[in-house]
Design a protein around this motif. Structure first.
Motif, PDB file in Angstrom:
ATOM      1  N   THR A  18      28.018  72.801  26.027  1.00  0.00           N
ATOM      2  CA  THR A  18      27.659  71.576  26.734  1.00  0.00           C
ATOM      3  C   THR A  18      27.191  71.939  28.131  1.00  0.00           C
ATOM      4  OG1 THR A  18      29.297  70.318  25.483  1.00  0.00           O
ATOM      5  CG2 THR A  18      28.473  69.313  27.520  1.00  0.00           C
ATOM      6  N   PHE A  19      25.983  71.498  28.461  1.00  0.00           N
ATOM      7  CA  PHE A  19      25.422  71.663  29.800  1.00  0.00           C
ATOM      8  C   PHE A  19      25.428  70.290  30.467  1.00  0.00           C
ATOM      9  CE2 PHE A  19      22.986  74.793  27.186  1.00  0.00           C
ATOM     10  CZ  PHE A  19      23.468  75.957  27.767  1.00  0.00           C
ATOM     11  N   SER A  20      25.996  70.222  31.686  1.00  0.00           N
ATOM     12  CA  SER A  20      25.982  68.965  32.427  1.00  0.00           C
ATOM     13  C   SER A  20      25.609  69.234  33.880  1.00  0.00           C
ATOM     14  CB  SER A  20      27.329  68.249  32.331  1.00  0.00           C
ATOM     15  OG  SER A  20      28.369  69.073  32.802  1.00  0.00           O
ATOM     16  N   ASP A  21      24.937  68.285  34.477  1.00  0.00           N
ATOM     17  CA  ASP A  21      24.505  68.386  35.865  1.00  0.00           C
ATOM     18  C   ASP A  21      25.691  68.063  36.765  1.00  0.00           C
ATOM     19  OD1 ASP A  21      23.335  68.074  38.406  1.00  0.00           O
ATOM     20  OD2 ASP A  21      21.488  67.278  37.547  1.00  0.00           O
ATOM     21  N   SER A  22      26.066  69.013  37.626  1.00  0.00           N
ATOM     22  CA  SER A  22      27.194  68.820  38.543  1.00  0.00           C
ATOM     23  C   SER A  22      26.745  68.305  39.902  1.00  0.00           C
ATOM     24  CB  SER A  22      27.930  70.144  38.773  1.00  0.00           C
ATOM     25  OG  SER A  22      28.264  70.754  37.582  1.00  0.00           O
ATOM     26  N   GLY A  23      25.439  68.142  40.086  1.00  0.00           N
ATOM     27  CA  GLY A  23      24.906  67.718  41.378  1.00  0.00           C
ATOM     28  C   GLY A  23      24.667  68.901  42.293  1.00  0.00           C
ATOM     29  N   GLY A  24      23.837  68.704  43.271  1.00  0.00           N
ATOM     30  CA  GLY A  24      23.555  69.746  44.255  1.00  0.00           C
ATOM     31  C   GLY A  24      22.896  70.983  43.673  1.00  0.00           C
ATOM     32  N   GLY A  25      22.155  70.826  42.571  1.00  0.00           N
ATOM     33  CA  GLY A  25      21.476  71.971  41.970  1.00  0.00           C
ATOM     34  C   GLY A  25      22.398  72.882  41.183  1.00  0.00           C
ATOM     35  N   THR A  26      23.552  72.359  40.743  1.00  0.00           N
ATOM     36  CA  THR A  26      24.486  73.158  39.947  1.00  0.00           C
ATOM     37  C   THR A  26      24.690  72.522  38.575  1.00  0.00           C
ATOM     38  OG1 THR A  26      26.447  72.024  40.779  1.00  0.00           O
ATOM     39  CG2 THR A  26      25.734  73.983  41.988  1.00  0.00           C
ATOM     40  N   TRP A  27      25.007  73.374  37.613  1.00  0.00           N
ATOM     41  CA  TRP A  27      25.313  72.926  36.252  1.00  0.00           C
ATOM     42  C   TRP A  27      26.679  73.416  35.859  1.00  0.00           C
ATOM     43  CZ3 TRP A  27      20.889  73.483  32.149  1.00  0.00           C
ATOM     44  CH2 TRP A  27      19.888  72.535  32.424  1.00  0.00           C
ATOM     45  N   LYS A  28      27.390  72.567  35.143  1.00  0.00           N
ATOM     46  CA  LYS A  28      28.657  72.965  34.526  1.00  0.00           C
ATOM     47  C   LYS A  28      28.341  73.307  33.078  1.00  0.00           C
ATOM     48  CE  LYS A  28      32.490  71.556  35.899  1.00  0.00           C
ATOM     49  NZ  LYS A  28      33.686  70.852  36.337  1.00  0.00           N
ATOM     50  N   THR A  29      28.880  74.413  32.606  1.00  0.00           N
ATOM     51  CA  THR A  29      28.706  74.835  31.221  1.00  0.00           C
ATOM     52  C   THR A  29      30.080  74.948  30.582  1.00  0.00           C
ATOM     53  OG1 THR A  29      26.736  76.112  31.831  1.00  0.00           O
ATOM     54  CG2 THR A  29      27.738  76.608  29.701  1.00  0.00           C
ATOM     55  N   HIS A  30      30.236  74.277  29.438  1.00  0.00           N
ATOM     56  CA  HIS A  30      31.456  74.369  28.639  1.00  0.00           C
ATOM     57  C   HIS A  30      31.079  75.042  27.322  1.00  0.00           C
ATOM     58  CE1 HIS A  30      34.066  71.544  30.917  1.00  0.00           C
ATOM     59  NE2 HIS A  30      32.911  71.040  31.278  1.00  0.00           N
ATOM     60  N   VAL A  31      31.868  76.032  26.914  1.00  0.00           N
ATOM     61  CA  VAL A  31      31.668  76.669  25.611  1.00  0.00           C
ATOM     62  C   VAL A  31      32.985  76.541  24.850  1.00  0.00           C
ATOM     63  CG1 VAL A  31      31.084  78.784  24.369  1.00  0.00           C
ATOM     64  CG2 VAL A  31      29.982  78.293  26.569  1.00  0.00           C
ATOM     65  N   ASP A  32      32.930  75.797  23.748  1.00  0.00           N
ATOM     66  CA  ASP A  32      34.105  75.585  22.910  1.00  0.00           C
ATOM     67  C   ASP A  32      33.899  76.299  21.583  1.00  0.00           C
ATOM     68  OD1 ASP A  32      35.737  73.700  24.531  1.00  0.00           O
ATOM     69  OD2 ASP A  32      33.903  72.513  24.396  1.00  0.00           O
ATOM     70  N   ILE A  33      34.843  77.173  21.247  1.00  0.00           N
ATOM     71  CA  ILE A  33      34.752  77.966  20.019  1.00  0.00           C
ATOM     72  C   ILE A  33      36.031  77.787  19.212  1.00  0.00           C
ATOM     73  CG2 ILE A  33      34.516  80.298  19.050  1.00  0.00           C
ATOM     74  CD1 ILE A  33      33.127  81.091  21.718  1.00  0.00           C
ATOM     75  N   VAL A  34      35.861  77.546  17.923  1.00  0.00           N
ATOM     76  CA  VAL A  34      36.974  77.604  16.979  1.00  0.00           C
ATOM     77  C   VAL A  34      36.644  78.778  16.066  1.00  0.00           C
ATOM     78  CG1 VAL A  34      38.267  76.439  15.165  1.00  0.00           C
ATOM     79  CG2 VAL A  34      37.371  75.114  17.112  1.00  0.00           C
ATOM     80  N   ASP A  35      37.446  79.847  16.179  1.00  0.00           N
ATOM     81  CA  ASP A  35      37.124  81.057  15.415  1.00  0.00           C
ATOM     82  C   ASP A  35      37.497  80.920  13.938  1.00  0.00           C
ATOM     83  OD1 ASP A  35      39.868  81.661  15.151  1.00  0.00           O
ATOM     84  OD2 ASP A  35      39.834  83.169  16.740  1.00  0.00           O
ATOM     85  N   ALA A  36      37.222  81.977  13.194  1.00  0.00           N
ATOM     86  CA  ALA A  36      37.439  81.951  11.737  1.00  0.00           C
ATOM     87  C   ALA A  36      38.887  81.653  11.367  1.00  0.00           C
ATOM     88  CB  ALA A  36      36.995  83.276  11.125  1.00  0.00           C
ATOM     89  N   SER A  37      39.834  82.044  12.222  1.00  0.00           N
ATOM     90  CA  SER A  37      41.257  81.802  11.924  1.00  0.00           C
ATOM     91  C   SER A  37      41.720  80.408  12.349  1.00  0.00           C
ATOM     92  CB  SER A  37      42.117  82.857  12.621  1.00  0.00           C
ATOM     93  OG  SER A  37      42.135  82.624  14.021  1.00  0.00           O
ATOM     94  N   GLY A  38      40.848  79.684  13.077  1.00  0.00           N
ATOM     95  CA  GLY A  38      41.211  78.352  13.548  1.00  0.00           C
ATOM     96  C   GLY A  38      41.656  78.305  14.992  1.00  0.00           C
ATOM     97  N   SER A  39      41.728  79.462  15.662  1.00  0.00           N
ATOM     98  CA  SER A  39      42.099  79.491  17.081  1.00  0.00           C
ATOM     99  C   SER A  39      40.947  78.964  17.931  1.00  0.00           C
ATOM    100  CB  SER A  39      42.432  80.914  17.522  1.00  0.00           C
ATOM    101  OG  SER A  39      43.580  81.374  16.855  1.00  0.00           O
ATOM    102  N   ALA A  40      41.300  78.137  18.913  1.00  0.00           N
ATOM    103  CA  ALA A  40      40.283  77.536  19.770  1.00  0.00           C
ATOM    104  C   ALA A  40      40.276  78.179  21.148  1.00  0.00           C
ATOM    105  CB  ALA A  40      40.536  76.042  19.898  1.00  0.00           C
ATOM    106  N   SER A  41      39.076  78.270  21.733  1.00  0.00           N
ATOM    107  CA  SER A  41      38.935  78.733  23.115  1.00  0.00           C
ATOM    108  C   SER A  41      37.966  77.805  23.830  1.00  0.00           C
ATOM    109  CB  SER A  41      38.446  80.180  23.172  1.00  0.00           C
ATOM    110  OG  SER A  41      37.131  80.289  22.676  1.00  0.00           O
TER     111      SER A  41
END
Length: 160
Positions: A54-77
């Motif tokens: 997920t890319f979102s505009d944080s204002g002031g020329g900055t972006w927040k990036t979220h990376v959500d992963i659920v691996d093969a075993s079901g563990s989330a990061s």
């Protein structure tokens, strides 16, 4: 001398106009994207169950990036960064791949991301949104296990 100052002022304004035209608020990259795990170039048993960026505009020329992963075993990061779009380094939190990121937006539909871990280059990624705004490709460049350069392409669809 006044003429030189006027010329420099006009040149500075002209150079600023394209940057304003490529405002991040107009970027089709903004939003959430889910990877097509069936197309990942790894064995099916090792593929993550899901990857969402997920890319979102944080204002002031900055972006927040979220990376959500659920691996093969079901563990989330969940990794997150908040970085300027000018190529300066910013911290990445909770990522096993990187602790620092730099971003550039050379066109509204293209984002270049450089990732580093403990001062060592991890990968460079180029995200490109298709003209229809519904799909995103990620080209990742990195050094493989043998030290030779490698690239892979991942395919995403818009979630929102």
């Amino acid at each position: 001398m006044k003429a030189l100052h006027a010329i420099l002022l006009v040149a500075g304004v002209i150079q600023t106009v394209p940057a304003l035209a490529q405002s991040s608020t107009a970027s089709p990259l903004l939003g959430s994207w889910a990877v097509d795990v069936t197309r990942l170039p790894i064995p099916a048993a090792a593929r993550p169950k899901s990857v969402t960026i997920t890319f979102s505009d944080s204002g002031g020329g900055t972006w927040k990036t979220h990376v959500d992963i659920v691996d093969a075993s079901g563990s989330a990061s969940h990794a997150v960064s908040n970085a300027a779009l000018d190529g300066t380094a910013a911290p990445v939190k909770n990522s096993i791949e990187a602790d620092t990121v730099a971003l550039k937006l050379p066109a509204p539909n293209v984002l270049v991301m450089d990732l580093v871990k403990k001062g060592i280059p991890a990968s460079t990624r180029v995200y490109t949104v298709a003209a229809d705004g519904k799909t995103l490709t990620e080209t990742a460049a990195y050094a493989g296990g043998n030290g030779l350069p490698m690239m892979r392409t991942n395919y995403f669809t818009r979630v929102r």
